[in-house]
Design a protein around this motif. Structure first.
Motif, short mmCIF file in Angstrom:
data_model
loop_
_atom_site.label_atom_id
_atom_site.label_comp_id
_atom_site.label_asym_id
_atom_site.label_seq_id
_atom_site.Cartn_x
_atom_site.Cartn_y
_atom_site.Cartn_z
N VAL A 97 0.83 -1.21 0.00
CA VAL A 97 0.00 0.00 0.00
C VAL A 97 0.86 1.26 0.00
CG1 VAL A 97 -1.95 -1.13 1.10
CG2 VAL A 97 -0.21 -0.05 2.53
N ASP A 98 2.14 1.13 0.34
CA ASP A 98 3.00 2.31 0.41
C ASP A 98 4.28 2.20 -0.40
OD1 ASP A 98 4.45 0.49 1.91
OD2 ASP A 98 4.28 1.58 3.81
N GLY A 99 4.52 1.05 -1.04
CA GLY A 99 5.73 0.86 -1.83
C GLY A 99 6.95 0.50 -1.01
N ILE A 100 6.80 0.39 0.30
CA ILE A 100 7.93 0.08 1.19
C ILE A 100 7.75 -1.28 1.85
CG2 ILE A 100 9.22 0.80 3.24
CD1 ILE A 100 8.55 3.69 2.51
N ALA A 101 6.61 -1.49 2.48
CA ALA A 101 6.30 -2.78 3.11
C ALA A 101 5.55 -3.66 2.11
CB ALA A 101 5.48 -2.56 4.37
N TRP A 102 6.12 -4.79 1.77
CA TRP A 102 5.55 -5.65 0.73
C TRP A 102 5.06 -6.97 1.31
CZ3 TRP A 102 4.76 -4.18 -4.26
CH2 TRP A 102 5.37 -2.97 -4.66
N THR A 103 3.91 -7.42 0.79
CA THR A 103 3.30 -8.69 1.18
C THR A 103 3.42 -9.67 0.03
OG1 THR A 103 1.70 -7.59 2.63
CG2 THR A 103 1.17 -9.83 1.90
N LYS A 104 3.81 -10.89 0.34
CA LYS A 104 3.92 -11.95 -0.65
C LYS A 104 2.75 -12.91 -0.45
CE LYS A 104 8.97 -11.56 -0.58
NZ LYS A 104 10.26 -12.24 -0.28
N PRO A 105 1.65 -12.73 -1.18
CA PRO A 105 0.45 -13.53 -0.93
C PRO A 105 0.62 -14.97 -1.40
CG PRO A 105 0.15 -12.17 -2.87
CD PRO A 105 1.46 -11.77 -2.28
N MET A 106 -0.05 -15.89 -0.71
CA MET A 106 -0.06 -17.28 -1.12
C MET A 106 -1.11 -17.45 -2.22
SD MET A 106 2.35 -18.67 0.66
CE MET A 106 3.15 -17.08 0.31
N LEU A 107 -0.69 -17.95 -3.38
CA LEU A 107 -1.55 -18.03 -4.55
C LEU A 107 -1.74 -19.48 -4.98
CD1 LEU A 107 0.20 -15.10 -6.45
CD2 LEU A 107 -1.89 -14.96 -5.08
N ASP A 108 -2.50 -19.67 -6.06
CA ASP A 108 -2.83 -21.02 -6.50
C ASP A 108 -2.17 -21.41 -7.81
OD1 ASP A 108 -4.21 -19.37 -8.23
OD2 ASP A 108 -6.19 -20.22 -7.83
N VAL A 109 -1.28 -20.57 -8.34
CA VAL A 109 -0.59 -20.92 -9.59
C VAL A 109 0.38 -22.07 -9.31
CG1 VAL A 109 0.89 -20.09 -11.46
CG2 VAL A 109 -0.84 -18.57 -10.45
N VAL A 110 1.27 -21.87 -8.36
CA VAL A 110 2.04 -22.95 -7.74
C VAL A 110 1.59 -22.95 -6.30
CG1 VAL A 110 4.32 -23.83 -7.15
CG2 VAL A 110 3.98 -22.66 -9.33
N ASN A 111 0.73 -23.88 -5.95
CA ASN A 111 -0.03 -23.83 -4.70
C ASN A 111 0.84 -23.56 -3.49
OD1 ASN A 111 -2.56 -24.05 -3.38
ND2 ASN A 111 -1.95 -26.06 -2.60
N GLY A 112 0.40 -22.59 -2.67
CA GLY A 112 1.10 -22.27 -1.44
C GLY A 112 2.32 -21.39 -1.61
N THR A 113 2.49 -20.78 -2.80
CA THR A 113 3.60 -19.86 -3.05
C THR A 113 3.04 -18.60 -3.70
OG1 THR A 113 4.18 -20.46 -5.34
CG2 THR A 113 4.98 -21.91 -3.59
N ASN A 114 3.91 -17.61 -3.91
CA ASN A 114 3.51 -16.42 -4.64
C ASN A 114 4.09 -16.41 -6.05
OD1 ASN A 114 6.18 -15.98 -3.68
ND2 ASN A 114 5.92 -13.75 -3.77
N ILE A 115 4.44 -17.60 -6.56
CA ILE A 115 4.93 -17.74 -7.94
C ILE A 115 3.77 -17.60 -8.90
CG2 ILE A 115 5.98 -19.33 -9.60
CD1 ILE A 115 7.45 -20.62 -7.22
N VAL A 116 3.96 -16.76 -9.94
CA VAL A 116 2.93 -16.60 -10.96
C VAL A 116 3.38 -17.12 -12.32
CG1 VAL A 116 1.77 -14.69 -9.81
CG2 VAL A 116 3.63 -14.20 -11.40
N ILE A 117 4.69 -17.23 -12.54
CA ILE A 117 5.24 -17.86 -13.75
C ILE A 117 6.26 -18.89 -13.29
CG2 ILE A 117 6.61 -17.52 -15.84
CD1 ILE A 117 3.84 -16.37 -16.13
N SER A 118 5.99 -20.16 -13.60
CA SER A 118 6.84 -21.24 -13.11
C SER A 118 7.84 -21.74 -14.15
CB SER A 118 5.99 -22.42 -12.62
OG SER A 118 5.15 -22.90 -13.65
N GLU A 119 7.79 -21.17 -15.36
CA GLU A 119 8.79 -21.47 -16.38
C GLU A 119 9.94 -20.47 -16.25
OE1 GLU A 119 8.86 -23.89 -18.52
OE2 GLU A 119 6.81 -24.68 -18.51
N ARG A 120 11.14 -20.93 -16.51
CA ARG A 120 12.31 -20.08 -16.35
C ARG A 120 12.36 -19.01 -17.44
NH1 ARG A 120 18.69 -22.00 -16.12
NH2 ARG A 120 19.55 -19.94 -15.62
#
Length: 279
Positions: free
Chosen positions: A64-87
């Motif tokens: 919300v301020d550009g300083i403190a960042w949250t890494k949400p748990m997502l469902d792309v790679v379950n239980g991580t914040n990965i959104v692209i799993s290809e290198r």
């Protein structure tokens, strides 16, 4: 000028190079917008960051301020914040604010995937910045790793900032191509296309073996601000420099060149750089 580290690798999947469940290796961990991007999303009233993690994956964080960042748990790679799993080795994310852009294409990504031998863009669309759909798997025009894209609103054009290799002493440099449509505009080198334009490179006034590795632009008011990743090879180590170029309006002429920050390659963190203003 001062730098504040706002992102660092603290998740297991950000620090392994052989598998997502490997033990965190602090010497190889990586979490930095070396690839990706940061945008303020007015629809959700927050900053969104896409950053390189692990050995070339793409992760996602919010703030919300550009300083403190949250890494949400997502469902792309379950239980991580990965959104692209290809290198990838180069992935530009862009929040497309043009009128009449369908919601499904609100976020765009130009990725340079390993499965394409880092020689072609893959264009992806997303409605939420998390779930991505490939719309152009391999563009016609060839590129090299660390190639990026950006939208120039002054010219209403998508710009492909293409990494290329020039003969010594210039080395790695940037070529330029523009088109109205990001998905289909990469037509250089085809029977109906022409060669790309040489854009920026080191010259005789730069240190020996100084390479222009990456160039990307954003608009601030009536200015177009470019960040450049320059590597100078020295006798002791590689020095990775982040520089800023400010272009007045949409013209390619440069009205200011300013060095923002100098850092050592491989730190694997994300920094907020402030000069002449309060954070």
């Amino acid at each position: 000028m001062w730098c504040l580290v706002v992102l660092h690798p603290d998740r297991l999947w950000e620090g392994c190079t052989v598998g997502l469940n490997h033990t965190l290796n602090v010497t190889k961990a990586f979490a930095s917008p070396f690839s990706g991007g940061v945008f303020w999303d007015p629809a959700d009233n927050m900053y969104k960051m896409w950053y390189r993690c692990n050995d070339g994956l793409q992760c996602y964080a919010t703030s919300v301020d550009g300083i403190a960042w949250t890494k949400p748990m997502l469902d792309v790679v379950n239980g991580t914040n990965i959104v692209i799993s290809e290198r990838v080795d180069g992935a530009t994310v862009w929040l497309d604010g043009q009128r009449n852009v369908p919601r499904s294409a609100r976020f765009k990504m130009a990725a340079v995937f390993a499965y394409n031998d880092y020689r072609h863009y893959t264009i992806l669309h997303s409605a939420d910045g998390v779930h991505w759909i490939v719309v152009t798997n391999s563009t016609a025009g060839s590129i090299a790793d660390r190639s990026t894209v950006f939208f120039n609103p002054f010219r209403s054009k998508w710009v492909y900032s293409i990494k290329q290799d020039l003969p010594p002493p210039f080395g790695r440099s940037r070529a330029y191509w523009e088109a109205e449509d990001l998905d289909t505009g990469a037509t250089w080198g085809t029977p109906n296309g022409v060669a790309v334009y040489n854009w920026t490179n080191a010259d005789e006034f730069d240190p020996p073996w100084c390479d222009d590795v990456s160039s990307s632009c954003v608009v601030r008011g009536n200015m177009q601000v470019a960040t450049k990743h320059v590597i100078a090879l020295t006798s002791n180590s590689d020095r990775s420099m982040i520089c800023a170029l400010i272009s007045c309006g949409g013209a390619p002429s440069v009205c200011m060149y300013h060095l923002l920050c100098v850092s050592v390659c491989g730190t694997g963190c994300g920094c907020l750089v402030v000069q002449g203003m309060r954070a």
